[in-house]
Design an enzyme around this catalytic site. Sequence first.
Site, PDB file in Angstrom:
ATOM      1  N   GLY A 214     -41.802  17.092   9.415  1.00 53.31           N
ATOM      2  CA  GLY A 214     -41.455  15.684   9.343  1.00 53.31           C
ATOM      3  C   GLY A 214     -42.455  14.824  10.087  1.00 53.31           C
ATOM      4  O   GLY A 214     -43.617  15.203  10.266  1.00 53.31           O
ATOM      5  N   SER A 215     -42.007  13.677  10.540  1.00 49.94           N
ATOM      6  CA  SER A 215     -42.897  12.703  11.165  1.00 49.94           C
ATOM      7  C   SER A 215     -43.290  13.131  12.570  1.00 49.94           C
ATOM      8  O   SER A 215     -42.606  13.942  13.215  1.00 49.94           O
ATOM      9  CB  SER A 215     -42.213  11.335  11.228  1.00 49.94           C
ATOM     10  OG  SER A 215     -41.138  11.366  12.164  1.00 49.94           O
ATOM     11  N   GLY A 219     -40.945  14.947  15.471  1.00 56.28           N
ATOM     12  CA  GLY A 219     -41.366  16.164  16.145  1.00 56.28           C
ATOM     13  C   GLY A 219     -41.471  15.985  17.646  1.00 56.28           C
ATOM     14  O   GLY A 219     -41.097  16.879  18.428  1.00 56.28           O
ATOM     15  N   GLU A 237     -44.510  20.910  12.280  1.00 56.77           N
ATOM     16  CA  GLU A 237     -45.438  20.551  11.213  1.00 56.77           C
ATOM     17  C   GLU A 237     -45.242  19.062  10.928  1.00 56.77           C
ATOM     18  O   GLU A 237     -44.231  18.662  10.335  1.00 56.77           O
ATOM     19  CB  GLU A 237     -45.158  21.389   9.965  1.00 56.77           C
ATOM     20  CG  GLU A 237     -46.104  21.107   8.818  1.00 56.77           C
ATOM     21  CD  GLU A 237     -45.718  21.872   7.569  1.00 56.77           C
ATOM     22  OE1 GLU A 237     -45.932  21.338   6.471  1.00 56.77           O
ATOM     23  OE2 GLU A 237     -45.181  22.992   7.688  1.00 56.77           O
ATOM     24  N   CYS A 271     -48.158  14.950   3.787  1.00 57.42           N
ATOM     25  CA  CYS A 271     -48.701  14.846   5.147  1.00 57.42           C
ATOM     26  C   CYS A 271     -50.205  15.032   5.154  1.00 57.42           C
ATOM     27  O   CYS A 271     -50.883  14.586   6.082  1.00 57.42           O
ATOM     28  CB  CYS A 271     -48.017  15.853   6.069  1.00 57.42           C
ATOM     29  SG  CYS A 271     -48.133  17.567   5.514  1.00 57.42           S
TER      30      CYS A 271
END
Length: 487
Positions: A214-215, A219, A237, A271
């Site tokens: 995610g963002s 994280g 990630e 991403c």
Amino acid sequence: MSFATASYQDTFTSLSPATGEVVWRGRAAGEHDIAAAVTAARDAQRAWGRTPIQERIGVAQRFAGCAAECEAELADIISRETGKPLWEAASEARLVPAKVRLAIQALHERTGDHAIELPQGFGRVIHRPLGVVAVLGPFNFPAHLPNGHIVPALLAGNAVVFKPSEYTPATGDLLVEIWREAGLPDGVLRVCHGARPTGSSLVSGDIDAVFFTGSAAGGQAIHRALAGRPDVLLALEMGGNNPLVIHEVCDLDAAAYLTAISAFITAGQRCTCARRLILPDGPAVAPLLDRLVAVASSLRVGPPTHEPEPFYGPVIHAEAGRRILGAQADWLQRGAAPLLRAEARSDNAALISPGILDVTDRDGPDDGEVFGPLLQVIRVPDFNAAIDEANRTRFGLAASLLSDDAACFSTFRERVRAGIVNWNQPTTGASGRLPFGGLGASGNHRPSGYHVADFCADATAAVESHTLEAPASTPPGISTAPLERPN
């Protein structure tokens, strides 16, 4: 309590970003529900972890077969929940069974038992399950990315509690249902739906590992929440402010095409999408930008059901679309030059056309991730300055160089700071046979891809001898001779 759900509290819905229709309706898990799901997963894990590896592989292979049979259904759900065109949703659905083969291969290659001879006997590396793994999935690849963590975690003997993105719960439910059909024992894979509060409760629970996609902000919040808990393995990630450098290329049409793919595929919601196009000054810059603007202007953008099929569909929701246009307005106000303005394509604010802005003379740099079809162009004096500009970020996920000069790529590969470094390929070019992940604000190195097997099992070091005997020589001050006992 069913296989696919726990008991829930607050009702929420998943809406199609293309049509606004309700795709899924359910209830969000509260703290009690999450604690119950984790407890059930831990109970189930004890037997699953003792299940012979070939039996676990057999379940995973049956899952791959069931997923292949459900490809059309899975693609339809992905398309409805994310707005992806069916061609791309189908591509994602095909990756789900393909991951199983790669995960089995990685399991054997990277986590098998290995023995070495030692003077005192032999040494062995033994891989054991972590226990209960929390998988927090994203919306942009709601099947492929969580599946990339769930499959190797289950193969390694772990139980999984899975929280899909609140925007794609139907896809998450279908994944879990396919595992049930494949014969995965009840309780080994649990799903808890909800938004950030659900994820926070899961992270703070009695778990042994967290796999998050995610963002960067999300994280980092998880990282802070796990401070003081070194026993919990954390694999992050996250996003990127990814650079694409073009230098000394002859085929400008190919360069423009690969740039458009890098920046705009999946509506810029990967991403690894290129966020910054960095161009050393030269005679090819102007014609290259002309070609890029022409390619971007020709991209079909629309709902996934439109004919002919669009290249990309809406971003995940209308508010995301408004944020993208807001970022563009901010850059323009600070002096960016619009080469191609991003615009809402209809009364649906989630449908955004591609935007390309020359920010070379913009007042004040920033280093955020605009998760959408918006590309910044930065002109620099030379190739060395391009690498410096590429590294001017707190992120470090993906970087790509388009160049006919192999020596330039050798320098680029050595100096650029990123977990994925491509040559004459888009920044979005990644392989499941390679590690995947980034540095800095992009994550803690390689939490996904082929090397995810490393994160799914504890590597235990053992020194063993078949016989118990004292050594022939001892250190000073200690003897192996029998002690005389007093009468």
